[in-house]
Design a protein around this motif. Sequence first.
Motif, short mmCIF file in Angstrom:
data_model
loop_
_atom_site.label_atom_id
_atom_site.label_comp_id
_atom_site.label_asym_id
_atom_site.label_seq_id
_atom_site.Cartn_x
_atom_site.Cartn_y
_atom_site.Cartn_z
N ASP A 155 0.85 -1.19 0.00
CA ASP A 155 0.00 0.00 0.00
C ASP A 155 0.89 1.26 0.00
OD1 ASP A 155 -2.06 1.68 0.26
OD2 ASP A 155 -3.05 0.60 1.86
N PRO A 156 0.78 2.14 -0.99
CA PRO A 156 1.70 3.28 -1.03
C PRO A 156 1.26 4.46 -0.16
CG PRO A 156 0.33 3.30 -2.96
CD PRO A 156 -0.04 2.08 -2.19
N LEU A 157 -0.01 4.52 0.23
CA LEU A 157 -0.48 5.71 0.95
C LEU A 157 0.13 5.87 2.34
CD1 LEU A 157 -2.21 8.12 0.65
CD2 LEU A 157 -4.17 6.82 1.36
N PRO A 158 0.23 4.79 3.18
CA PRO A 158 0.90 4.95 4.47
C PRO A 158 2.36 5.37 4.33
CG PRO A 158 -0.30 2.91 4.45
CD PRO A 158 -0.35 3.45 3.07
N GLN A 159 3.02 4.89 3.27
CA GLN A 159 4.42 5.29 3.08
C GLN A 159 4.54 6.78 2.83
OE1 GLN A 159 6.51 2.92 0.33
NE2 GLN A 159 5.77 0.99 1.16
N ALA A 160 3.62 7.33 2.02
CA ALA A 160 3.65 8.77 1.76
C ALA A 160 3.37 9.56 3.03
CB ALA A 160 2.65 9.12 0.68
N MET A 161 2.43 9.05 3.87
CA MET A 161 2.12 9.75 5.12
C MET A 161 3.30 9.72 6.08
SD MET A 161 -1.01 10.82 5.21
CE MET A 161 -1.65 11.10 3.61
N VAL A 162 3.94 8.54 6.20
CA VAL A 162 5.04 8.40 7.16
C VAL A 162 6.23 9.24 6.73
CG1 VAL A 162 6.67 6.73 8.07
CG2 VAL A 162 4.29 6.23 8.09
N MET A 163 6.38 9.45 5.43
CA MET A 163 7.48 10.30 4.96
C MET A 163 7.33 11.71 5.53
SD MET A 163 8.71 10.78 1.10
CE MET A 163 9.46 9.20 0.92
N THR A 164 6.09 12.24 5.57
CA THR A 164 5.86 13.53 6.22
C THR A 164 6.16 13.46 7.71
OG1 THR A 164 4.10 13.86 4.62
CG2 THR A 164 4.16 15.36 6.46
N SER A 165 5.71 12.37 8.33
CA SER A 165 5.85 12.25 9.79
C SER A 165 7.31 12.20 10.23
CB SER A 165 5.10 11.00 10.23
OG SER A 165 5.59 10.52 11.42
N ILE A 166 8.18 11.54 9.44
CA ILE A 166 9.60 11.45 9.80
C ILE A 166 10.22 12.85 9.85
CG2 ILE A 166 11.83 10.69 8.95
CD1 ILE A 166 10.56 8.19 7.96
N VAL A 167 9.91 13.66 8.82
CA VAL A 167 10.49 14.99 8.78
C VAL A 167 9.97 15.85 9.93
CG1 VAL A 167 10.68 17.04 7.38
CG2 VAL A 167 10.87 14.84 6.34
N LEU A 168 8.67 15.70 10.26
CA LEU A 168 8.12 16.49 11.36
C LEU A 168 8.77 16.09 12.68
CD1 LEU A 168 4.38 16.93 10.59
CD2 LEU A 168 6.29 18.34 10.05
N GLU A 169 9.09 14.79 12.85
CA GLU A 169 9.77 14.38 14.07
C GLU A 169 11.14 15.03 14.20
OE1 GLU A 169 10.20 10.21 14.64
OE2 GLU A 169 8.02 10.09 14.60
N LEU A 170 11.83 15.18 13.06
CA LEU A 170 13.14 15.84 13.10
C LEU A 170 12.98 17.27 13.60
CD1 LEU A 170 16.15 15.79 12.40
CD2 LEU A 170 15.55 16.73 10.22
#
Lengths: 172, 112
Positions: free
Chosen positions: B67-82
């Motif tokens: 499923d590609p949609l969770p991967q796209a969401m988590v990509m945003t989340s990783i940067v926000l954690e930084l």
Amino acid sequence: MIEIHLILLFMIAAAIVAVEARDLLSSVVAIGSVGIGLSLAFLILKAPDLAIMQLVVEIMSLVILVRATMRQDLPFSMSGRWVFNTFSTVLFMCVFLGAAYIALKNIPLGGGDFGIASGVYLREAIPATGAKNVVAAITSNYRLMDTLGEVAAIFTAVVGVMAIARRVGRPR
Amino acid sequence: MVTYILCLMLFCVGLYCVLRKRNLIKIIIGIGIMGYAVNLFIILAGYRAQSRAPIYANDQIVARMVDPLPQAMVMTSIVLELSVTLILIAIAIRIYEKYGTFDITKINKLKG
């Protein structure tokens, strides 16, 4: 799925070392190894874009964290309501894990089907956007506003750090 | 199922660190561990058995992709954690300059 279990066990062990280490620098190094394990887990779970991104972000946050490790950790003390606080924390964790076990008992890993949006993205990525990588098509075409918000959040973080770390305050 | 529980155990290690440690840097590390666990949980929810990465190739069919949609969401989340880690470290360093300690039980002077 034995690989993902091994990597998760390694991550849990490294996280426990990071939590309990006396030296703050060893703690930061342990958190770095947790991040590298997460990158490997992303690679095994078929998310190569995320693996690359996690590696880069991990190195950057490690460099930032090393800046803050000036001293040793605080000595262990049992002052205050130590027994009650620790007992309630462990009790809450047990309740949480038990509820998670009941909720996730019948959900197998890797089962299920796509949601509606994911199916549309997967089928129409090449005709609509021309991108062969579907994740790149989503982040930079279908959900470009998300990426714009991400950039805005980084900008806000930089402005916030500059405002917090500024030496000169308001003149009195 | 075991994978989900292991992932949530990682979350619990971070939660213990946040709730029971007195050092500010240790608390920031615990928040980081919790973020890792949540990202991994979302990717696990989007994983499908015996499938491949969502990248088109000659012999790739849509029914065998994750499923590609969770991967796209988590990509945003990783940067926000930084960026969250960045701001927390800046605040912690500022507190150290003012109080001379990372101990949260000693940072109790509201005045000034």
